[in-house]
Motif scaffolding. Sequence first.
Motif, PDB file in Angstrom:
ATOM      1  N   UNK A  28      59.524  10.485  55.273  1.00  0.00           N
ATOM      2  CA  UNK A  28      60.439  10.506  54.135  1.00  0.00           C
ATOM      3  C   UNK A  28      60.771  11.944  53.745  1.00  0.00           C
ATOM      4  N   UNK A  29      59.837  12.868  53.991  1.00  0.00           N
ATOM      5  CA  UNK A  29      59.986  14.264  53.561  1.00  0.00           C
ATOM      6  C   UNK A  29      60.027  15.258  54.731  1.00  0.00           C
ATOM      7  N   UNK A  30      59.594  14.864  55.903  1.00  0.00           N
ATOM      8  CA  UNK A  30      59.502  15.773  57.044  1.00  0.00           C
ATOM      9  C   UNK A  30      60.200  15.149  58.251  1.00  0.00           C
ATOM     10  N   UNK A  31      60.743  15.998  59.132  1.00  0.00           N
ATOM     11  CA  UNK A  31      60.854  17.464  59.003  1.00  0.00           C
ATOM     12  C   UNK A  31      61.903  17.863  57.978  1.00  0.00           C
ATOM     13  N   UNK A  32      61.698  19.031  57.385  1.00  0.00           N
ATOM     14  CA  UNK A  32      62.618  19.516  56.353  1.00  0.00           C
ATOM     15  C   UNK A  32      64.009  19.788  56.937  1.00  0.00           C
ATOM     16  N   UNK A  33      64.014  20.449  58.079  1.00  0.00           N
ATOM     17  CA  UNK A  33      65.288  20.806  58.725  1.00  0.00           C
ATOM     18  C   UNK A  33      65.502  19.911  59.936  1.00  0.00           C
ATOM     19  N   UNK A  44      63.803  14.367  57.868  1.00  0.00           N
ATOM     20  CA  UNK A  44      63.281  13.520  56.804  1.00  0.00           C
ATOM     21  C   UNK A  44      64.397  12.922  55.967  1.00  0.00           C
ATOM     22  N   UNK A  45      64.161  11.730  55.458  1.00  0.00           N
ATOM     23  CA  UNK A  45      65.200  11.011  54.710  1.00  0.00           C
ATOM     24  C   UNK A  45      65.601  11.775  53.452  1.00  0.00           C
ATOM     25  N   UNK A  46      64.619  12.254  52.679  1.00  0.00           N
ATOM     26  CA  UNK A  46      64.944  12.946  51.431  1.00  0.00           C
ATOM     27  C   UNK A  46      65.624  14.295  51.670  1.00  0.00           C
ATOM     28  N   UNK A  47      65.157  15.131  52.623  1.00  0.00           N
ATOM     29  CA  UNK A  47      65.911  16.368  52.886  1.00  0.00           C
ATOM     30  C   UNK A  47      67.342  16.094  53.344  1.00  0.00           C
ATOM     31  N   UNK A  48      67.510  15.046  54.138  1.00  0.00           N
ATOM     32  CA  UNK A  48      68.838  14.732  54.662  1.00  0.00           C
ATOM     33  C   UNK A  48      69.749  14.168  53.572  1.00  0.00           C
ATOM     34  N   UNK A  49      69.176  13.400  52.661  1.00  0.00           N
ATOM     35  CA  UNK A  49      69.974  12.711  51.657  1.00  0.00           C
ATOM     36  C   UNK A  49      69.748  13.267  50.254  1.00  0.00           C
ATOM     37  N   UNK A 158      68.494  21.451  42.544  1.00  0.00           N
ATOM     38  CA  UNK A 158      67.843  22.753  42.476  1.00  0.00           C
ATOM     39  C   UNK A 158      66.379  22.717  42.868  1.00  0.00           C
ATOM     40  N   UNK A 159      65.785  21.516  42.949  1.00  0.00           N
ATOM     41  CA  UNK A 159      64.400  21.415  43.390  1.00  0.00           C
ATOM     42  C   UNK A 159      64.284  21.826  44.852  1.00  0.00           C
ATOM     43  N   UNK A 160      63.219  22.553  45.160  1.00  0.00           N
ATOM     44  CA  UNK A 160      62.890  22.746  46.570  1.00  0.00           C
ATOM     45  C   UNK A 160      62.296  21.439  47.081  1.00  0.00           C
ATOM     46  N   UNK A 161      62.304  21.229  48.399  1.00  0.00           N
ATOM     47  CA  UNK A 161      61.757  20.001  48.938  1.00  0.00           C
ATOM     48  C   UNK A 161      60.261  19.912  48.676  1.00  0.00           C
ATOM     49  N   UNK A 162      59.581  21.058  48.591  1.00  0.00           N
ATOM     50  CA  UNK A 162      58.155  21.038  48.253  1.00  0.00           C
ATOM     51  C   UNK A 162      57.960  20.477  46.849  1.00  0.00           C
ATOM     52  N   UNK A 163      58.798  20.926  45.905  1.00  0.00           N
ATOM     53  CA  UNK A 163      58.713  20.430  44.527  1.00  0.00           C
ATOM     54  C   UNK A 163      59.045  18.943  44.460  1.00  0.00           C
ATOM     55  N   UNK A 164      60.102  18.550  45.190  1.00  0.00           N
ATOM     56  CA  UNK A 164      60.529  17.157  45.178  1.00  0.00           C
ATOM     57  C   UNK A 164      59.459  16.253  45.781  1.00  0.00           C
ATOM     58  N   UNK A 165      58.859  16.694  46.885  1.00  0.00           N
ATOM     59  CA  UNK A 165      57.794  15.904  47.511  1.00  0.00           C
ATOM     60  C   UNK A 165      56.598  15.778  46.569  1.00  0.00           C
ATOM     61  N   UNK A 166      56.219  16.892  45.950  1.00  0.00           N
ATOM     62  CA  UNK A 166      55.083  16.869  45.024  1.00  0.00           C
ATOM     63  C   UNK A 166      55.362  15.926  43.859  1.00  0.00           C
TER      64      UNK A 166
END
Length: 204
Positions: A28-33, A44-49, A158-166
């Motif tokens: 859902x979160x990885x890979x980021x790119x 990852x679904x969330x980075x893509x969407x 504006x969230x980084x993916x690290x923040x969003x995943x956390x």
Amino acid sequence: MKWMMFVAAPVICAFIGWLTNYLAVKMLFHPRKPIKIFSLTIQGIFPKRKKALAANLAMMVQDNLISEKDVAAVIDSPEFAATFREMIQEGLETFVREKLVGIHPMVGMFLNDETMEKIRGLLASQLDEIVPQFLKRGAQEVEDRFDVARLVREKVEGFSMDQLELLLVSIMQKEFRFIELVGAVLGFVIGIFQSLFFLLGGSL
């Protein structure tokens, strides 16, 4: 040997089921790119969407949780007006007693309790007229200018993916663990059926 297979198959299938769901949650979160493997692109679904997620979340918050009208209604409520009026009156009385006397010391000669009571009554009557009109205009300004959907969308984007995943993991940690556990349980059950199939098949 058959009994060893009967025991081993559910354990192996349970591990495979757990691992599959664990990887599904992680993806859902990885890979980021995006990673390209020949013609296949993996991300990852969330980075893509992320932008679509931010837009949908913003609309959900505005339509179902809080909107400009809700904020405006609070500002225009009698309770807020009463509190706001008290705050202004206290501030003006403090200004008269402390600041105004400091600027013009002669004023202090006339500020006895009787005079302050008259000033307090005058302020109260004026504020009773001014505050409701002032807050009504303020509520209208909030409704016209305060865009809840835009603010939520910009915050999420504006969230980084690290923040969003956390954030999402902290909210849904139990649900993610449950998904992994379900994979293990289903794998274990499938393994038992496979073992029974092999045992019964071998005895026929």
